[in-house]
Design a protein around this motif. Sequence first.
Motif, PDB file in Angstrom:
ATOM      1  N   MET A   1       0.864  -1.156   0.000  1.00  0.00           N
ATOM      2  CA  MET A   1       0.000   0.000   0.000  1.00  0.00           C
ATOM      3  C   MET A   1       0.901   1.205   0.000  1.00  0.00           C
ATOM      4  O   MET A   1       1.283   1.614   1.000  1.00  0.00           O
ATOM      5  CB  MET A   1      -0.783   0.069   1.249  1.00  0.00           C
ATOM      6  CG  MET A   1      -1.548  -1.121   1.564  1.00  0.00           C
ATOM      7  SD  MET A   1      -2.536  -0.715   2.893  1.00  0.00           S
ATOM      8  CE  MET A   1      -2.952  -2.126   3.510  1.00  0.00           C
ATOM      9  N   ARG A  87     -11.842  -2.658   8.972  1.00  0.00           N
ATOM     10  CA  ARG A  87     -11.212  -1.677   9.856  1.00  0.00           C
ATOM     11  C   ARG A  87     -10.384  -2.369  10.935  1.00  0.00           C
ATOM     12  O   ARG A  87      -9.254  -1.952  11.239  1.00  0.00           O
ATOM     13  CB  ARG A  87     -12.292  -0.800  10.495  1.00  0.00           C
ATOM     14  CG  ARG A  87     -11.791   0.183  11.548  1.00  0.00           C
ATOM     15  CD  ARG A  87     -12.971   0.779  12.298  1.00  0.00           C
ATOM     16  NE  ARG A  87     -12.558   1.612  13.424  1.00  0.00           N
ATOM     17  CZ  ARG A  87     -13.248   1.770  14.542  1.00  0.00           C
ATOM     18  NH1 ARG A  87     -14.414   1.130  14.699  1.00  0.00           N
ATOM     19  NH2 ARG A  87     -12.808   2.543  15.520  1.00  0.00           N
ATOM     20  N   PHE A  90      -7.319  -3.836   9.365  1.00  0.00           N
ATOM     21  CA  PHE A  90      -6.433  -2.759   8.930  1.00  0.00           C
ATOM     22  C   PHE A  90      -5.514  -2.299  10.061  1.00  0.00           C
ATOM     23  O   PHE A  90      -4.347  -1.947   9.831  1.00  0.00           O
ATOM     24  CB  PHE A  90      -7.288  -1.589   8.430  1.00  0.00           C
ATOM     25  CG  PHE A  90      -6.518  -0.448   7.820  1.00  0.00           C
ATOM     26  CD1 PHE A  90      -6.144  -0.480   6.482  1.00  0.00           C
ATOM     27  CD2 PHE A  90      -6.190   0.672   8.567  1.00  0.00           C
ATOM     28  CE1 PHE A  90      -5.450   0.578   5.904  1.00  0.00           C
ATOM     29  CE2 PHE A  90      -5.498   1.737   8.010  1.00  0.00           C
ATOM     30  CZ  PHE A  90      -5.127   1.691   6.667  1.00  0.00           C
ATOM     31  N   CYS A 103      -1.430  -2.275   8.839  1.00  0.00           N
ATOM     32  CA  CYS A 103      -1.626  -1.429   7.656  1.00  0.00           C
ATOM     33  C   CYS A 103      -1.683   0.041   8.075  1.00  0.00           C
ATOM     34  O   CYS A 103      -1.146   0.926   7.407  1.00  0.00           O
ATOM     35  CB  CYS A 103      -2.917  -1.796   6.939  1.00  0.00           C
ATOM     36  SG  CYS A 103      -3.020  -3.510   6.389  1.00  0.00           S
ATOM     37  N   HIS A 107      -0.218   3.958   6.888  1.00  0.00           N
ATOM     38  CA  HIS A 107      -1.323   4.737   6.316  1.00  0.00           C
ATOM     39  C   HIS A 107      -2.107   5.317   7.491  1.00  0.00           C
ATOM     40  O   HIS A 107      -3.135   4.787   7.886  1.00  0.00           O
ATOM     41  CB  HIS A 107      -2.202   3.866   5.425  1.00  0.00           C
ATOM     42  CG  HIS A 107      -1.450   3.257   4.273  1.00  0.00           C
ATOM     43  ND1 HIS A 107      -1.204   3.931   3.100  1.00  0.00           N
ATOM     44  CD2 HIS A 107      -0.875   2.041   4.130  1.00  0.00           C
ATOM     45  CE1 HIS A 107      -0.514   3.157   2.283  1.00  0.00           C
ATOM     46  NE2 HIS A 107      -0.301   2.002   2.884  1.00  0.00           N
ATOM     47  N   PHE A 113      -4.306   9.129   5.722  1.00  0.00           N
ATOM     48  CA  PHE A 113      -3.988   7.758   5.341  1.00  0.00           C
ATOM     49  C   PHE A 113      -2.739   7.691   4.474  1.00  0.00           C
ATOM     50  O   PHE A 113      -2.634   6.910   3.534  1.00  0.00           O
ATOM     51  CB  PHE A 113      -5.208   7.084   4.694  1.00  0.00           C
ATOM     52  CG  PHE A 113      -6.305   6.868   5.680  1.00  0.00           C
ATOM     53  CD1 PHE A 113      -6.320   5.754   6.513  1.00  0.00           C
ATOM     54  CD2 PHE A 113      -7.307   7.824   5.843  1.00  0.00           C
ATOM     55  CE1 PHE A 113      -7.316   5.577   7.464  1.00  0.00           C
ATOM     56  CE2 PHE A 113      -8.307   7.658   6.806  1.00  0.00           C
ATOM     57  CZ  PHE A 113      -8.306   6.529   7.615  1.00  0.00           C
ATOM     58  N   LEU A 135      -4.441   6.592   0.870  1.00  0.00           N
ATOM     59  CA  LEU A 135      -5.550   5.723   0.478  1.00  0.00           C
ATOM     60  C   LEU A 135      -6.839   6.489   0.216  1.00  0.00           C
ATOM     61  O   LEU A 135      -7.881   5.880  -0.014  1.00  0.00           O
ATOM     62  CB  LEU A 135      -5.797   4.681   1.570  1.00  0.00           C
ATOM     63  CG  LEU A 135      -4.642   3.723   1.863  1.00  0.00           C
ATOM     64  CD1 LEU A 135      -5.034   2.742   2.952  1.00  0.00           C
ATOM     65  CD2 LEU A 135      -4.215   2.979   0.606  1.00  0.00           C
ATOM     66  N   VAL A 155      -8.081  -3.632  -5.820  1.00  0.00           N
ATOM     67  CA  VAL A 155      -7.828  -3.306  -4.411  1.00  0.00           C
ATOM     68  C   VAL A 155      -7.731  -4.586  -3.595  1.00  0.00           C
ATOM     69  O   VAL A 155      -6.902  -4.698  -2.674  1.00  0.00           O
ATOM     70  CB  VAL A 155      -8.943  -2.402  -3.856  1.00  0.00           C
ATOM     71  CG1 VAL A 155      -8.667  -2.034  -2.397  1.00  0.00           C
ATOM     72  CG2 VAL A 155      -9.085  -1.138  -4.696  1.00  0.00           C
ATOM     73  N   ALA A 159      -4.504  -5.663  -1.263  1.00  0.00           N
ATOM     74  CA  ALA A 159      -4.635  -5.690   0.197  1.00  0.00           C
ATOM     75  C   ALA A 159      -3.725  -6.710   0.875  1.00  0.00           C
ATOM     76  O   ALA A 159      -3.257  -6.489   1.992  1.00  0.00           O
ATOM     77  CB  ALA A 159      -6.095  -5.956   0.569  1.00  0.00           C
ATOM     78  N   LEU A 208     -10.719  -5.921   3.896  1.00  0.00           N
ATOM     79  CA  LEU A 208      -9.785  -4.799   3.829  1.00  0.00           C
ATOM     80  C   LEU A 208     -10.135  -3.865   2.687  1.00  0.00           C
ATOM     81  O   LEU A 208     -10.111  -2.635   2.831  1.00  0.00           O
ATOM     82  CB  LEU A 208      -8.352  -5.323   3.664  1.00  0.00           C
ATOM     83  CG  LEU A 208      -7.677  -5.858   4.925  1.00  0.00           C
ATOM     84  CD1 LEU A 208      -6.401  -6.617   4.564  1.00  0.00           C
ATOM     85  CD2 LEU A 208      -7.354  -4.720   5.895  1.00  0.00           C
ATOM     86  N   GLU A 212     -11.061   0.138   2.846  1.00  0.00           N
ATOM     87  CA  GLU A 212     -10.247   1.101   2.099  1.00  0.00           C
ATOM     88  C   GLU A 212     -11.090   1.891   1.101  1.00  0.00           C
ATOM     89  O   GLU A 212     -10.898   3.105   0.940  1.00  0.00           O
ATOM     90  CB  GLU A 212      -9.099   0.384   1.404  1.00  0.00           C
ATOM     91  CG  GLU A 212      -8.064  -0.153   2.382  1.00  0.00           C
ATOM     92  CD  GLU A 212      -6.946  -0.933   1.707  1.00  0.00           C
ATOM     93  OE1 GLU A 212      -6.829  -0.845   0.467  1.00  0.00           O
ATOM     94  OE2 GLU A 212      -6.192  -1.634   2.405  1.00  0.00           O
ATOM     95  N   ARG A 213     -12.018   1.225   0.425  1.00  0.00           N
ATOM     96  CA  ARG A 213     -12.861   1.949  -0.543  1.00  0.00           C
ATOM     97  C   ARG A 213     -13.821   2.920   0.145  1.00  0.00           C
ATOM     98  O   ARG A 213     -14.310   3.851  -0.488  1.00  0.00           O
ATOM     99  CB  ARG A 213     -13.663   0.959  -1.391  1.00  0.00           C
ATOM    100  CG  ARG A 213     -12.868   0.221  -2.451  1.00  0.00           C
ATOM    101  CD  ARG A 213     -13.777  -0.436  -3.478  1.00  0.00           C
ATOM    102  NE  ARG A 213     -13.013  -1.160  -4.496  1.00  0.00           N
ATOM    103  CZ  ARG A 213     -12.768  -2.469  -4.474  1.00  0.00           C
ATOM    104  NH1 ARG A 213     -13.245  -3.209  -3.474  1.00  0.00           N
ATOM    105  NH2 ARG A 213     -12.061  -3.034  -5.426  1.00  0.00           N
TER     106      ARG A 213
END
Length: 355
Positions: A1, A87, A90, A103, A107, A113, A135, A155, A159, A208, A212-213
Amino acid sequence: MKKLLAVIACLPVLLQNCAKTNDTPEPVSSVSTVSSVSSVSTASSVLSTTTYNYLVTFPAHIQTALAATDNMPANNPITNDGAILGRVLFYDKNLSFNRTVSCGSCHKQANAFDDEVALSKGFDNALTTRNSMSLLNIRFYKSGKMFWDERAATVEKQALQPIQNHLEMGLTLAELESRVKAQSYYPALFQKAFGSTSIDSVKIAKALAQFERSIVTYQSKYDRVKQGLETFTTLEARGEQVFLTAPANAGAVSCAGCHTPPMFLTSTPAGAFAFPREAGINGQPRFKSGSLRNISTRKFLFHNGTIADVSTMLNAGVPAHGVPRPDVAALLAFFNTLTDDSITSDPKFSNPFKQ
């Protein structure tokens, strides 16, 4: 990432991807909370899981852009339970070899991020080979290709790669699955997200990716202006025009040709910014163009993190991104309107582990 601020871009102008245990549960947000808080203790931490709403109705100008550029696949739509699981994954340091990084270590929410250093530290303090990309708004990168060199097709595929990277998190997929299965809080989260307590790397990647999206900026001054709720100052309005207008020199494109409003990114940039002696997309000396949202507060730009900030870039005249000196102040003023402070403080994007 690694950092989405691509700043690849347009020929002429501009910019350019633990402490002591705390047993107090995470507070419930009165705005975004859908249900209540539950806490699960582990040996060294308390995990607080609040059910938030990730299914946001965006303003019209954002929704129009999403309709044209959304990379969310039909087999992995964002759900509240899926994003909540994502979350937790992450921010879970159990997902690294020596349980020291997650992660979220590279970020950081407080940094949009992004990371606050040029190259991030992995689980054994070795430095990454690329700058950690932001991100923000990756859902709007139409091709869905991730990393500075676009080597991951989606994505979901992206991940799992940092988790397996020997510098970043250092696990195999088998070890990842074993680590997640060993944590008492995951079966219930997987049950709610996927209808089963079974855990595998495919589901981990999907969760994940959902989280992220969901990280989308839409509450900046720029957004309020586009909704007719506020107006630009004279200097900000001038900066927007500089950003949207291609210079007079032959073959030039505007900044917007590579960082298309309203999300200020595109997976099909109009220009090309070469980095000699560096292999990027398809082995060529170019790298992806990422969102300029929150660019005024972000540090260490480009894939190698060599430019300290956006002001340095503009004033130093980075090739293909320098602008006439009279326009620098206007562009900086306009970039300030792209800052969404809510994204850096919204609890639904924060670390759920209270240590």
